[in-house]
Motif scaffolding. Structure first.
Motif, mmCIF file in Angstrom:
data_model
loop_
_atom_site.group_PDB
_atom_site.id
_atom_site.type_symbol
_atom_site.label_atom_id
_atom_site.label_comp_id
_atom_site.label_asym_id
_atom_site.label_seq_id
_atom_site.Cartn_x
_atom_site.Cartn_y
_atom_site.Cartn_z
ATOM 1 N N PHE A 132 1.317 9.467 -5.573
ATOM 2 C CA PHE A 132 1.396 10.832 -5.040
ATOM 3 C C PHE A 132 2.809 11.407 -4.986
ATOM 4 O O PHE A 132 3.002 12.503 -4.475
ATOM 5 C CB PHE A 132 0.803 10.863 -3.631
ATOM 6 N N ALA A 146 0.899 4.004 -3.057
ATOM 7 C CA ALA A 146 0.591 5.399 -2.723
ATOM 8 C C ALA A 146 1.762 6.316 -3.073
ATOM 9 O O ALA A 146 1.563 7.438 -3.546
ATOM 10 C CB ALA A 146 0.251 5.521 -1.237
ATOM 11 N N ALA A 186 0.811 -1.223 0.000
ATOM 12 C CA ALA A 186 0.000 0.000 0.000
ATOM 13 C C ALA A 186 0.851 1.283 0.000
ATOM 14 O O ALA A 186 0.591 2.185 -0.808
ATOM 15 C CB ALA A 186 -0.968 -0.013 1.177
ATOM 16 N N PRO A 187 1.872 1.408 0.857
ATOM 17 C CA PRO A 187 2.691 2.623 0.774
ATOM 18 C C PRO A 187 3.462 2.737 -0.542
ATOM 19 O O PRO A 187 3.691 3.847 -1.027
ATOM 20 C CB PRO A 187 3.666 2.496 1.950
#
Length: 129
Positions: free
Chosen positions: A122, A118, A114-115
């Motif tokens: 971003f 992300a 997930a990180p």
């Protein structure tokens, strides 16, 4: 991107028609699901190509009489070195192993994945231009 948009719109239309015909005659759900997913994926690519065509307009490759020099210059922004690909790959690998070995490992893999995703999304969100 107009040629690519028409190509993937045709592919999406083919899968839509095929899914409809197959859904009418077949009695098993797996083929129906596969054709619907293929239609959705082709529709996603087609909508991206149409959006890029609207946003960027005609490219020199879309004009048959364009010179090669018309396509010269910077194409797009390409990110410099980043740790997010390594983090995403590690998370995907641990998540895949978690599917085999247990939920606890899959949760750890998702926590690493997930990180990474992300970060990809971003990392340059505030960049202008």
């Amino acid at each position: 991107m107009k040629a690519e948009a028409w190509l993937f719109t045709g592919v999406a239309g083919f899968f839509a028609v095929t899914a409809g015909i197959y859904g009418w005659f077949a009695r098993e759900p797996v083929g129906k699901a596969a054709l619907v997913v293929a239609f959705l994926m082709a529709s996603l690519v087609a909508s991206f190509c149409w959006a890029q065509h609207v946003k960027l307009g005609r490219r020199p490759a879309d004009d048959g009489s364009a010179e090669i020099a018309a396509g010269a210059g910077p194409l797009a922004f390409f990110a410099p070195a980043s740790a997010y690909p390594l983090l995403t790959a590690a998370g995907a690998a641990v998540l895949a192993l978690g599917v085999v070995y247990g939920t606890w490992l899959a949760l750890i893999g998702f926590g690493v994945l997930a990180p990474g995703v992300a970060g990809f999304v971003f990392q340059y969100a505030r960049r202008e231009g």
